[in-house]
Write an enzyme that holds these catalytic residues in place. Structure first.
Site, PDB file in Angstrom:
ATOM      1  N   CYS A 225       0.714  -1.089   0.076  1.00  0.00           N
ATOM      2  CA  CYS A 225      -0.004  -0.198   0.062  1.00  0.00           C
ATOM      3  C   CYS A 225       0.637   1.326   0.004  1.00  0.00           C
ATOM      4  O   CYS A 225       0.599   2.266  -0.863  1.00  0.00           O
ATOM      5  CB  CYS A 225      -0.843  -0.054   1.245  1.00  0.00           C
TER       6      CYS A 225
ATOM      7  N   THR B 271     -14.486   0.785   6.061  1.00  0.00           N
ATOM      8  CA  THR B 271     -13.588  -0.128   5.884  1.00  0.00           C
ATOM      9  C   THR B 271     -12.081   0.135   6.969  1.00  0.00           C
ATOM     10  O   THR B 271     -11.858   1.161   6.804  1.00  0.00           O
ATOM     11  CB  THR B 271     -12.988   0.155   4.327  1.00  0.00           C
TER      12      THR B 271
ATOM     13  N   CYS C 143     -16.048  -4.230 -14.326  1.00  0.00           N
ATOM     14  CA  CYS C 143     -16.558  -2.530 -14.925  1.00  0.00           C
ATOM     15  C   CYS C 143     -17.957  -2.738 -15.468  1.00  0.00           C
ATOM     16  O   CYS C 143     -18.619  -1.457 -15.122  1.00  0.00           O
ATOM     17  CB  CYS C 143     -15.603  -2.081 -15.829  1.00  0.00           C
TER      18      CYS C 143
ATOM     19  N   LEU D  15     -18.628   5.205  -6.778  1.00  0.00           N
ATOM     20  CA  LEU D  15     -17.923   6.660  -6.934  1.00  0.00           C
ATOM     21  C   LEU D  15     -17.179   6.944  -5.618  1.00  0.00           C
ATOM     22  O   LEU D  15     -17.519   6.494  -4.672  1.00  0.00           O
ATOM     23  CB  LEU D  15     -19.094   7.667  -7.043  1.00  0.00           C
ATOM     24  N   ARG D  16     -16.283   7.744  -5.829  1.00  0.00           N
ATOM     25  CA  ARG D  16     -15.158   7.899  -4.574  1.00  0.00           C
ATOM     26  C   ARG D  16     -15.055   9.266  -4.278  1.00  0.00           C
ATOM     27  O   ARG D  16     -14.782   9.937  -5.450  1.00  0.00           O
ATOM     28  CB  ARG D  16     -13.976   7.063  -4.780  1.00  0.00           C
TER      29      ARG D  16
ATOM     30  N   ASP E 234       7.599   4.800 -24.248  1.00  0.00           N
ATOM     31  CA  ASP E 234       7.031   6.251 -23.601  1.00  0.00           C
ATOM     32  C   ASP E 234       7.769   6.403 -22.370  1.00  0.00           C
ATOM     33  O   ASP E 234       7.790   7.616 -22.075  1.00  0.00           O
ATOM     34  CB  ASP E 234       5.538   5.646 -23.315  1.00  0.00           C
TER      35      ASP E 234
END
Length: 583
Positions: free
Chosen positions: A73, A140, A297, A303-304, A518
């Site tokens: 994380c 959470t 998906c 939504l966040r 790239d």
């Protein structure tokens, strides 16, 4: 400056109903009076996107802070935090929550960071629960302080909780989280069960770290009414792009089936992100969140809102809209609704639908294919090597000259395999930077490998007449030749099917090569992609193997495989900020 968008949405609704834009016709005959149509004014749903997905689930991050330092994380030293004045206030959180509920949200989940580090978490839950029409408030959490605050949270109205736990071994818990507290987490889970909750326990599965505990986690559900949810490991910059750690849903299933042959699937809800399974007679159940191998998906209703007030319509997307700035600029409620609606309507069909998003930048697969073809055609013209050939019969073209997809229904299923190869000439400077892992955008060899794997699985979306084939293996290697200053990309793709996988292998090496370009172009544009070729294919009607004389003039012994170490001090942008994304 925020311009009113509500009127535009009303106009759009009228256009779709056919009430605007009438056309005049001219005729020598007398005009006939048209029947009068009643104008119907229809406001498009604010939280419904262009693909018909209704978004009824909102995640609100209360803080960026966390009392753990999980390896997958964030870095061990933590992250640079946003200034307090740039975070949403409680009043702003409640105002946005009320607005989203008014527009159709029925479930809110509080996340972080770690939401329980907020001393006012109980009051926040209680205030949200008082919003009319809001059906559920959940959190959470890592459960470190759950035994102390869960009873007050339940009294405040908390409806559900997700708990993060990646191991059932105390010492390993300390290794993963870089903190102590395993016993407190288990006590928090047991307390939640005693209070009537069925906690969802999220476990990120990492190869070489906890995959041997998958069966133990299933056993954990024997007497505990919990929902263990295995999450596929997602590589990104904060965990050093350790791509080899990912273990897929199918691999996990195989391990579980060996111990529990009667492990079976359960029905899933229309918006569930987790595939539910269960061992008969066990109190709890198991789920799989397959973000990497099988995205969900099509049914996404989430939504966040980040702690600093940005609206994210997709967890994997880079696009954000600052609702905080809109609020503080005095934006009216109607204009705020229009702003949210515009953001939702820009949501793509699926994450990385036309792009592979690694948190470095969006790498467009469509543009990659287009640019590569343009480069090859330009190069061919420049060298005077254009050749027009006819085979007499093209399988993808009808006698009338129209494109078609080949019908493979009559073919037998066999194991098909293809190997492809490409070479990227990067030059001595870039070669040295790749070797020492000092390219500013990250680990070039690892990122290009991920791009290749994801692209190979989406070949049918890039090449129009390719079949959508379930692949059983995509093995990509990227090697740096420090003598010739080239990166050699090789891919092996395999499936059990009715058609070959050479296009998948070629797509893999092509996209890997373009990703290398790239990521390195900031150092130099003098990069050449060459020798993109099919090396061999087997399992079909016509097997193929490229003659050794056709291979580039290069000895395998000249290749030196480089083992990269993560460099925490890139040459540029040493103060580059890192933002963890909660799962």
């Amino acid at each position: 400056m925020f311009r009113p968008l509500g009127s535009r949405l009303i106009i759009l609704g009228r256009i779709q109903l056919g009430t605007l834009g009438t056309r005049r016709t001219f005729s020598s005959e007398a005009p006939v009076a048209a029947p009068v149509k009643k104008t119907v004014e229809r406001q498009l749903p604010t939280l419904t996107d262009t693909f018909g997905r209704d978004h009824s689930y909102l995640r609100i991050s209360l803080t960026e802070k966390c009392n753990l330092r999980c390896q997958y994380c964030m870095p061990e030293e933590g992250v640079q935090l946003t200034k307090r004045g740039e975070l949403l206030t409680n009043e702003e959180i409640f105002k946005l929550a009320e607005l989203f509920v008014q527009e159709g949200v029925r479930k809110i989940r509080l996340t972080g960071g770690e939401p329980t580090v907020r001393k006012d978490i109980v009051d926040i839950v209680g205030t949200l629960k008082a919003i009319p029409k809001l059906e559920s408030v959940a959190i959470t959490t890592n459960a470190l302080v759950l035994t102390r605050i869960l009873v007050p949270l339940q009294r405040a109205g908390l409806d559900g909780l997700n708990i993060s736990l990646d191991t059932l071994i105390p010492k390993k818990f300390e290794k993963i989280t870089r903190r102590k507290g395993f016993e407190r987490v288990i006590a928090g889970i047991d307390l939640a069960i005693q209070l009537g909750y069925r906690p969802k326990v999220n476990c990120v599965v990492m190869k070489g770290l906890n995959e041997e505990e998958i069966v133990d986690f299933v056993e954990f559900t024997r007497d505990r009414n919990v929902d263990i949810r295995f999450i596929e490991y997602m590589p990104f910059s904060g965990n050093k792009w350790e791509t080899e750690k990912m273990i897929s849903f199918r691999e996990m299933m195989s391990l579980i089936k060996e111990k529990y042959p009667d492990f079976h699937a359960l029905p899933n809800g229309p918006n569930d992100t987790s595939k539910a399974f269960k061992v008969p007679s066990f109190a709890g159940q198991v789920g799989f969140i397959t973000s990497m191998t099988e995205h969900f998906c099509g049914s996404c209703n989430r939504l966040r809102i980040t702690a600093d007030g940005n609206l994210k319509v997709c967890l994997f997307g880079n696009t954000e809209v600052s609702l905080r700035d809109a609020l503080r600029a005095g934006c009216s409620e109607s204009d705020l609704v229009a702003l949210i609606s515009a953001a939702v309507n820009r949501k793509k069909k699926q994450h990385a639908d036309a792009a592979v998003d690694f948190g470095v930048r969006n790498v467009s697969l469509g543009h990659m294919t287009r640019d590569l073809l343009a480069a090859k055609v330009s190069s061919a013209y420049a060298g005077g090597r254009i050749r027009f050939m006819s085979t007499g019969s093209l399988s993808h073209v009808t006698p009338e000259g129209k494109a078609k997809m080949v019908d493979v229904s009559g073919k037998s299923v066999t194991q098909r395999e293809a190997r492809a190869r490409a070479v990227v000439c990067v030059g001595p400077k870039i070669s040295q930077l790749i070797r020492s892992n000092e390219i500013r955008k990250g680990d070039v060899l690892s990122v290009s490998k991920i791009a290749a794997i994801l692209a190979s699985k989406r070949t049918s979306e890039i090449i129009p007449l390719c079949h959508n084939i379930p692949l059983s293996l995509v093995d990509v290697t990227t090697k740096l030749n420090t003598q010739t200053h080239e990166v050699i990309v090789e891919a092996i793709v395999r499936c059990d099917g009715k058609t070959g996988v050479e296009m998948e292998a070629l797509t893999a090496v092509t996209v890997a090569s373009l990703t290398i370009y790239d990521m390195c172009k900031a150092v130099s544009h003098d990069i050449v992609i060459k020798d993109v070729m099919l090396v061999a294919k087997s399992g079909g009607k016509m097997d193929y193997s490229r003659n050794s004389t056709e291979k580039p003039d290069e000895k395998e012994g000249d290749l030196k495989k480089i083992t990269l170490k993560y460099n925490r001090d890139p040459l540029e942008d040493k103060d580059e900020r890192f933002y963890p994304t909660p799962i």
